[in-house]
Design a protein around this motif. Sequence first.
Motif: not given
Length: 156
Positions: A33-56, A103-108
């Motif tokens: 996959t191209d970089y921008n498509t991959a990055k967007t999808a990867i950040l979505k996974v991490m956002d979903d993880q953050q939301n799940a964590w914050n719901q316990g 939880l709050n992720f900061v992606i560097n």
Amino acid sequence: MKKYVIALGLALITYACISVRADVGDVTVIEETDYNTAKTAILKVMDDQQNAWNQGDLEGFMQGYWKSDSLKFYGSNGLTKGWQNTLDNYKRGYPTKAETGTLNFVINDVSKIEGNNYWVMGEYHLKREVGDADGVFIIIFKMINGEWKIVADMSC
């Protein structure tokens, strides 16, 4: 000390990259996959993880990880292998909302390693009743069977 941490991080990334290539040979390979498509999808996974964590929802949080005995998690308790073992460790370490907190992720950085392998470097910040916790991580993502999954995680 900072040079030691950077050298250790690079060594672990190298190890994780080698392990990723060796451990997922039996999964379906799809086109790169191209970089921008991959990055967007990867950040979505991490956002979903953050939301799940914050719901316990630790099981929901774990959906971002490769559900395999070959998953590697390296943290303060050393190396853990396997999805179920990693989930069990999270459940022991974060048994209630007081421990999970918010939880709050900061992606560097999100960088392509090769093919459909990417690393994500960032910070995690937990605000919680039992005391806040902050740290850094390096996560290796791989496209497996059409989904972005974490195959290696070093968090400290």
